[in-house]
Design a protein around this motif. Sequence first.
Motif, PDB file in Angstrom:
ATOM      1  N   GLU A 134       0.738  -1.311   0.199  1.00  0.00           N
ATOM      2  CA  GLU A 134      -0.076   0.006   0.014  1.00  0.00           C
ATOM      3  C   GLU A 134       0.840   1.261  -0.137  1.00  0.00           C
ATOM      4  OE1 GLU A 134      -3.519  -0.061   2.374  1.00  0.00           O
ATOM      5  OE2 GLU A 134      -3.376  -2.260   2.591  1.00  0.00           O
ATOM      6  N   ARG A 190      -9.731  -4.347  -0.198  1.00  0.00           N
ATOM      7  CA  ARG A 190      -9.073  -3.181   0.271  1.00  0.00           C
ATOM      8  C   ARG A 190      -8.303  -2.204  -0.736  1.00  0.00           C
ATOM      9  NH1 ARG A 190      -6.147  -5.244   4.067  1.00  0.00           N
ATOM     10  NH2 ARG A 190      -4.188  -5.039   3.329  1.00  0.00           N
ATOM     11  N   ARG A 221      -8.662   1.437  -2.492  1.00  0.00           N
ATOM     12  CA  ARG A 221      -7.453   2.397  -2.681  1.00  0.00           C
ATOM     13  C   ARG A 221      -7.118   2.859  -4.160  1.00  0.00           C
ATOM     14  NH1 ARG A 221      -2.702   2.186   0.261  1.00  0.00           N
ATOM     15  NH2 ARG A 221      -2.704   4.258  -0.374  1.00  0.00           N
TER      16      ARG A 221
END
Length: 139
Positions: free
Chosen positions: A78, A105, A109
């Motif tokens: 990330e 997730r 993003r």
Amino acid sequence: MYSFVARQPILNKNLQPVAYELLFRDGIRNSFPDVTPEYATAQIITEQFLTNSLSRLVDDHISYINVPHQMITNGLVEALPPEKVVLEILENAPPDDTLLASVKRLKKRGFKLALDDFLMAPEWDRFLPYIDVLKFDLM
């Protein structure tokens, strides 16, 4: 420590590069050394995304990088810029609930995701709505 990186072009139907897969190498032999996938991916991230100017290597193209299961589920990927990278989930990743939650997730993003050396298997069906690219080994 500096390492080598192989840059494999991903071409469109006109044989023009649209992206590059970045592959870790430790010397001019252009082979994968005896290191873990986690180490190789960490070196690519550190040296090509955090230390050097990525544009020198890929210009304004997208980069594909192989990402082991653990680096996806623990959130390390990330730190990468979602607009500049496609995360390739390795073929040996177990399609478990933890991986699926991480994939969801990452999609939220803005990351694009690929399944590397994909084999049609029912356990991957629930992942497919979140996957942008399926890579098949045609050899």
